[in-house]
Design an enzyme around this catalytic site. Structure first.
Site, short mmCIF file in Angstrom:
data_model
loop_
_atom_site.label_atom_id
_atom_site.label_comp_id
_atom_site.label_asym_id
_atom_site.label_seq_id
_atom_site.Cartn_x
_atom_site.Cartn_y
_atom_site.Cartn_z
CD GLU A 127 -2.86 1.25 2.36
OE1 GLU A 127 -2.82 0.36 3.22
OE2 GLU A 127 -3.65 2.19 2.38
CB ALA A 268 0.93 -2.45 11.63
CG MET A 269 0.24 -3.33 4.93
SD MET A 269 -0.72 -1.86 4.45
CE MET A 269 -2.00 -2.66 3.48
CD GLU A 270 -4.77 -1.98 5.78
OE1 GLU A 270 -3.79 -1.57 6.43
OE2 GLU A 270 -5.42 -1.25 5.01
CG ASN A 271 -0.09 -6.85 4.02
OD1 ASN A 271 -0.14 -5.97 3.19
ND2 ASN A 271 0.84 -6.90 4.97
CG HIS A 303 -5.87 0.76 12.75
ND1 HIS A 303 -6.58 1.93 12.70
CD2 HIS A 303 -5.35 0.61 11.50
CE1 HIS A 303 -6.49 2.47 11.50
NE2 HIS A 303 -5.74 1.68 10.75
CD GLU A 304 -2.72 -2.01 10.76
OE1 GLU A 304 -3.26 -2.17 9.65
OE2 GLU A 304 -2.29 -0.90 11.14
CG HIS A 307 -7.59 -1.72 8.09
ND1 HIS A 307 -8.41 -0.76 7.56
CD2 HIS A 307 -6.45 -1.07 8.47
CE1 HIS A 307 -7.80 0.43 7.63
NE2 HIS A 307 -6.62 0.27 8.19
CD GLU A 326 -6.06 3.49 6.81
OE1 GLU A 326 -6.23 3.31 8.03
OE2 GLU A 326 -5.50 2.65 6.08
#
Ligand code: B3K
Ligand code: ZN
Length: 889
Positions: A127, A268-271, A303-304, A307, A326
Site C-alpha cells: 500500500e 503496521a499493514m493490514e494485508n 486497528h489492523e 481493517h 482509515e
C-alpha cells in the site's frame, strides 16, 4: 528517481478500469542477488469501461523485464512500449492471460516499499502503490483478483515462507530449497498482497469465532523476541471478540498471521490474513516497554485487525477514498481502546492529537479535505486529516444517529458492499438509508478542508426564564478553497446550575429521545448564525459546550474565570472538565508572556493554584484525569492558539508557570507522588497506568524545584524501577534537569539495554527531546553512534524526527541551525527513502506561523531542498506546496 516529472492526479478524472483481473498467479524465486517474479494474470476487458478497444496499460516501477507473453506467445519488442510507470500493449483480445517474468533487487531496495529485506528476512509493503515494484500489474484498488502465490527459497536461510490466505502446499526441492503455495479465496486489490520469508519463531494461540470457526493465530518474530508477544496476542483476541460484539463482524479465514519487522515505514499493514507490523507496534514487555507503548500495541493490533472488514472485505475504489477505510477504522480502534481502558483519557489523548497536529495541518499549506480532490504522491496523503479528522467525521455520524442507528448503517454498508471497492459516498448513503435521515449537508465534511470556528455566546433572560445560545460558524480559506459553505455540526451541550445539570427544553423541539434524563442534548448547527433558546431555566447557567468534543472545531465562548473554575471542578463531562483546565492554563501562560515582555516575573494566579491543589488532594478522582488536567497546554497546542508563534517566549512562559506551580504545590505533589508510588507487579491496566501517569507528572513538577532532595527522588526511581514507564520517566526528568548524574544515567541505561533496539530508540529520543541548550550538537554526535542507522525509520524518527518535531525550543534556535540540520537530513533521505524524507519535512512546512526571522530562515532551507536535483515526487510535492504563496515563488 521514480517520478522525474511529478504530475497531479485528480479525483474528477476517475474512470473505471479498462481491464479486470480475475486471477493472479505469482511465483517468487528468492535468491541472494535478486528475486525472479513469474506472474500470470487472467485478464478480461471490463464490460463497464468506456473504451472497449483501449490498450492494456500496466503499472511497473524499477522492474527489469525478462520476458512477456500473451496467451503463451512471446511478444515481439514492437508489440509493447514502456513509458514512465506504464507498460502499454496496444492490441489485446477481450480475454487473455499475460505471463511476465521480472527481476527485482530486494536487497538494494532502501525505500521499504515493494519487496525488500529487513534484518535478513524478505518482506513486502504494497500500500498504496508498491505492488508495481514487484511486477507489472493493474495496481489500483478497484481491480480485485484471487491470488495464488508460490514462494521458493533456501530452506535453511528462510524456513518460514508466508503469503495471504491458506497454505495449500509445502514441499522440499533440490539444492536445499523449498516451496510453499498460498491461496487467498477472497479477491483483493494488489495493495493487500504480502509475502514474508525468513528465519522466524512464532507464538501461537487459537480463537473460536461466535459461529464456531476455529482460527489459528500466529505472531512471527525473531527468536529473541518471543517473550514480548503476549500483549499483542491478548489484544488480537480482544479485538476479534469486540468486532463480533459491537459490529457483528466475524473473522473469515482459518488463519491469521502477524509478522514483526524492524525496518518499516509506518506502524503496521493490514494485508489480508498476513498483517506485517513494525516491531515497535507488536513487541511489548514491562521491562522494555512503556505504558504508552503497551497501549499503542493494543490500538494498532486492533486497528489492523478491524481493517479485515473496514478496508479488506469492503475496500476503496480509488485512493481519494482513503479515509473510507482509515477514518472508519481509526474510529473503530478508538472505541475499542476506550472500552478496554479509560474512555475519557483516550478521548482527551485523541483530541490532543487532533487539536495540535491535525488543526495545524488544516491551517497549513498541505491542508486537504477528508476526501482530497487531487494529489501528486498518494504516500503524502496518509495524514492526520485522512486518519484522525476522518475518524471524527465518522464519530459525528455516530453521534447524529446514536449507537443503534449507526450499527444499522454499518450493517447495511458491510452487507451491501461486501467484496466491492467503494467510495465515501457509499458509506454515507448506507448510513442515510438505514436510518431514513438526510446527510446532504453533512457531506461537506468530506469535501471542504479547514477547521470550522464556532463563536458561541450565551444570554440569560431572568424574567422570561430563558437561556439563549447564539452560535456563529465560519471556516478559514484553505489552498484551492477560498469560500466555504456552512457545515452540519453536532454540538453537544449541557447547562450547569448550582445543584447540577438543568433539564433542557429547547424551544421548537421535542425532548431528545436518546438523552436519558434530558439534561444533555446535541444541537444541529447548520447555518452561519443560529440561536437556540432553552426555556424554563430557573437560574443563570454555566454552559458546558462541545461535550465529548462532539465535532472537530475550534470553539470560542467568552467564559469568566469563575465559570471555567466551576467547569473544571464540577462538569460531568470529562472532556469539558479537562478542557476548562487547559483554558485556565492558557490564561496563565498568556499572562506570563505579558509579564516577561514587561520585564516582570510571572506569578501564577492563586485561584488556579488552588484548583490544582484540590485536584492533587482529591483522592476520589481518576488519577489519569488529574495528571492530564495538571499538564499545561503543550507547546504544540499553544502554537495553534497564539499568533505569530514566538517559540522561545512561549517556552519560557510555560516553564515559568510550571515552576510557579511546582513551588506552590510542593508538599501536595510530594504527597501525591508517595500515594501513587506503590510496589506491585506490573500490569498494563487502566488503573495502574493512571497511577503511574500521575506519579510521573508529579515527579516532572517536583524536578522544577531543583534541589538535592527532588534529584534524589528521580535518581531513586531511575535506579529501582523494574518497569520501563517509571524508569524512562525518571531518565527524562534527570536529562532535562541541571543534574550532574545525567551522563552516568544515560550510560547505564545504554549498557543495560544495548541489545534491545526498541529501548535504544527510546534512549535516542530522550536525548533528542532534551530541552537544554546543546541538544543539536548531541543529536549530531549520536548520528555516528554505532546503534544509529539512517536506513531504519524507527531510528530516524527517534533521533531526527523527535528533535525536529518534539523539541521546538531547540529546533527553532534563533541561528537557524535546526532548520539547516533538518534540510540536510531530508536531502540525504530523499533518494534512500522518499516517504520518510517527506514525512520528516513537516515541521519546516509550517513556516507561516512563526516570527519573520524564523520564516525567512525556514523558507531558505525549503528552497535549498527544492533546488536539489532528482527530487522524489514525495518531497517535491510537500516542498513546492509549502512554498506556494511565499514571495519569490
Ligand atoms: N494501511 C496502512 C498504511 C499504509 C501506508 C502506506 N504509505 C496502515 C494502516 O493504516 O492500517
Ligand atoms: Zn489503517
Amino acid at each position: 528517481m521514480r517520478d522525474a516529472q511529478p504530475t497531479t492526479i485528480y479525483l474528477s478524472d476517475y474512470r473505471v478500469p479498462d481491464f479486470l483481473i480475475d486471477k493472479t498467479e505469482l511465483s517468487f524465486e528468492l535468491e541472494e542477488a535478486h528475486t525472479t517474479v513469474n506472474s500470470r494474470l487472467y485478464l478480461r476487458r471490463n464490460p463497464e469501461a468506456l473504451d472497449q478497444s483501449a490498450p492494456l496499460e500496466l503499472h511497473g516501477a524499477d522492474l527489469s523485464l525478462e520476458s512477456i507473453a500473451l496467451d503463451g506467445r512471446e511478444l515481439a519488442a514492437d508489440e509493447w512500449v514502456e513509458e514512465g510507470e506504464l507498460l502499454r500493449i496496444a492490441s489485446v483480445p477481450d480475454n487473455f492471460t499475460l505471463h511476465c517474468v521480472t527481476r527485482i533487487y530486494p536487497q538494494s531496495n532502501t525505500s521499504l516499499e515493494g519487496l525488500y529485506k529487513s534484518s535478513g528476512m524478505f518482506c513486502t509493503q504494497c500500500e498504496a502503490e508498491g505492488f508495481r515494484k514487484i511486477t507489472y500489474y493493474l495496481d489500483r484498488p478497484d481491480v480485485m483478483a484471487e491470488f495464488y502465490v508460490d514462494i521458493i527459497a533456501d530452506k535453511s536461510l528462510y524456513p518460514v515462507l508466508l503469503s495471504n490466505g491458506n497454505c495449500v502446499l509445502e514441499e522440499d526441492l533440490e539444492f536445499g530449497r523449498h516451496r510453499t503455495r498460498w491461496h487467498d479465496p477472497f479477491p483483493k486489490p494488489a495493495y493487500l498482497f504480502a509475502l514474508v520469508a525468513g528465519r522466524l519463531s512464532r507464538v501461537s494461540d487459537r480463537f473460536r469465532t461466535r459461529s464456531g470457526r476455529e482460527v489459528d493465530l500466529h505472531i512471527y518474530v525473531e527468536d529473541k523476541d518471543l517473550d514480548k508477544c503476549e500483549h499483542a496476542m491478548t489484544s488480537l483476541k480482544n479485538a476479534m471478540r469486540w468486532d463480533e460484539d459491537v459490529y457483528g463482524r466475524e473473522y473469515d479465514l482459518d488463519i491469521f498471521n502477524i509478522v514483526a519487522v524492524d525496518d518499516f515505514n509506518m506502524g503496521a499493514m493490514e494485508n489480508k490474513s498476513l498483517n506485517i507490523f513494525n516491531t515497535s507496534c507488536v513487541l511489548a514487555k514491562p521491562e522494555t516497554t512503556t505504558d504508552a507503548g503497551f497501549q499503542r500495541v493494543e490500538g494498532v493490533v486492533a486497528h489492523e485487525y478491524f481493517h479485515n472488514w473496514s478496508g479488506n472485505r469492503v475496500t476503496c475504489r480509488d485512493w481519494f477514498q482513503l479515509s473510507l477505510k482509515e477514518g472508519f477504522t481509526v474510529f473503530r480502534d478508538a472505541e475499542f481502546s476506550a472500552d478496554m481502558g479509560s474512555p475519557t483519557v483516550k478521548r482527551v489523548e485523541d483530541v490532543t492529537l487532533l487539536r495540535t497536529a491535525q488543526f495545524a495541518e488544516d491551517a497549513g499549506p498541505m491542508a486537504h479535505p477528508v476526501r482530497p480532490d487531487s494529489f501528486i504522491e498518494i504516500s503524502n496523503f496518509y495524514t492526520v486529516t485522512i486518519y484522525e479528522k476522518g475518524a471524527e467525521v465518522v464519530r459525528m455520524i455516530h453521534t447524529l444517529l446514536g449507537a443503534e442507528g449507526f450499527r444499522r448503517g454499518s450493517d447495511l454498508y458491510f452487507e451491501r458492499h461486501d467484496g466491492q471497492a467503494v467510495t465515501c459516498e457509499d458509506f454515507v448513503r448506507a448510513m442515510e438509508e438505514a436510518n431514513g435521515v438526510d446527510l446532504q449537508q453533512f457531506r461537506r465534511w468530506y469535501s471542504q478542508a479547514g477547521t470550522p470556528r464556532l463563536a458561541v455566546s450565551g444570554e440569560y433572560d431572568e424574567a422570561a426564564q430563558t437561556y439563549t445560545l447564539t452560535v456563529k460558524q465560519s471556516c478559514p480559506a484553505t489552498p484551492g478553497q477560498a469560500e466555504k459553505l456552512p457545515f452540519h455540526i453536532p454540538l453537544k451541550v449541557a447547562l450547569l446550575g448550582e445543584a447540577g445539570q438543568l433539564r433542557l427544553n429547547l424551544q421548537g423541539h421535542k425532548a431528545d429521545p436518546d438523552a436519558a434524563d434530558n439534561t444533555e442534548r446535541v444541537l444541529a448547527v447548520t447555518e452561519d448564525t443560529q440561536a437556540f433558546v432553552f426555556t424554563d431555566i430557573p437560574e443563570r447557567p454555566v454552559p458546558s459546550l462541545l461535550r465529548g468534543f462532539s465535532a472537530p472545531v475550534r470553539l470560542h465562548f467568552d467564559y469568566r474565570r469563575d465559570e471555567l473554575l466551576t467547569l473544571m471542578a464540577k462538569d460531568s463531562d470529562g472532556f469539558c472538565r479537562w478542557d476548562a483546565s487547559q483554558q485556565l492554563g492558557l490564561a496563565e501562560i498568556l499572562s506570563a508572556i505579558s509579564a516577561q515582555e514587561s520585564g516582570q516575573a510571572a506569578v501564577v494566579a492563586e485561584d488556579f493554584v488552588a484548583a490544582c491543589r484540590s485536584l492533587l488532594l482529591d483522592e476520589s478522582l481518576d488519577p489519569a484525569m488529574v495528571a492530564l488536567m495538571l499538564q499545561l497546554p503543550s507547546e504544540a497546542y499553544l502554537a495553534e492558539l497564539i499568533s505569530p508563534v514566538d517559540v522561545q517566549a512561549i517556552y519560557r512562559a510555560r516553564e515559568a508557570v510550571r515552576k510557579g506551580l511546582a513551588h506552590a504545590l510542593r508538599s501536595e505533589l510530594e504527597a501525591c507522588y508517595g500515594r501513587c508510588d506503590v510496589e506491585e507487579e506490573y500490569a498494563a491496566n487502566a488503573e495502574q497506568i493512571a497511577r503511574r501517569s500521575l506519579k510521573n507528572t508529579a515527579l516532572a513538577y517536583l524536578m522544577l524545584c531543583e534541589d538535592g532532595e527532588v534529584y534524589a527522588l528521580a535518581r531513586r526511581q531511575f535506579e529501582r524501577s523494574g518497569n520501563m514507564t517509571d524508569r524512562l520517566a525518571a531518565l527524562v526528568a534527570i536529562v532535562n534537569a541541571a543534574e550532574p548524574y545525567k551522563g552516568e544515567a544515560l550510560q547505564r541505561f545504554y549498557q543495560d539495554w544495548q541489545h534491545e533496539p526498541l529501548v535504544i530508540n527510546q534512549w535516542f529520543q530522550v536525548q533528542a527531546t532534551c530541552r537544554l541548550p546543546g541538544t543539536l550538537g548531541r543529536v549530531k554526535e549520536l548520528m555516528s553512534h554505532p546503534a544509529f542507522d539512517i536506513g531504519n525509520p524507527n531510528k530516524v524518527r527517534a533521533l531526527i524526527g523527535a528533535f525536529c518535531g518534539q523539541n521546538a525550543v531547540n529546533f527553532h534556535a534563533e541561528d537557524g541551525s535546526g532548520y539547516a540540520y533538518l534540510a540536510d537530513q531530508v536531502i540525504e533521505l530523499n533518494r534512500r527513502n522518499p516517504q520518510i524524507a517527506s514525512r520528516l519535512l513537516t515541521p519546516l512546512t509550517k513556516w507561516q506561523k512563526y516570527l519573520p526571522a524564523a520564516q525567512t530562515a525556514m523558507k531558505a532551507e525549503l528552497r535549498r531542498i527544492l533546488a536539489e536535483p532528482e527530487l522524489s515526487s514525495d518531497v517535491y510535492e510537500v516542498v513546492s506546496k509549502s512554498l506556494q504563496g511565499a514571495e519569490g515563488n
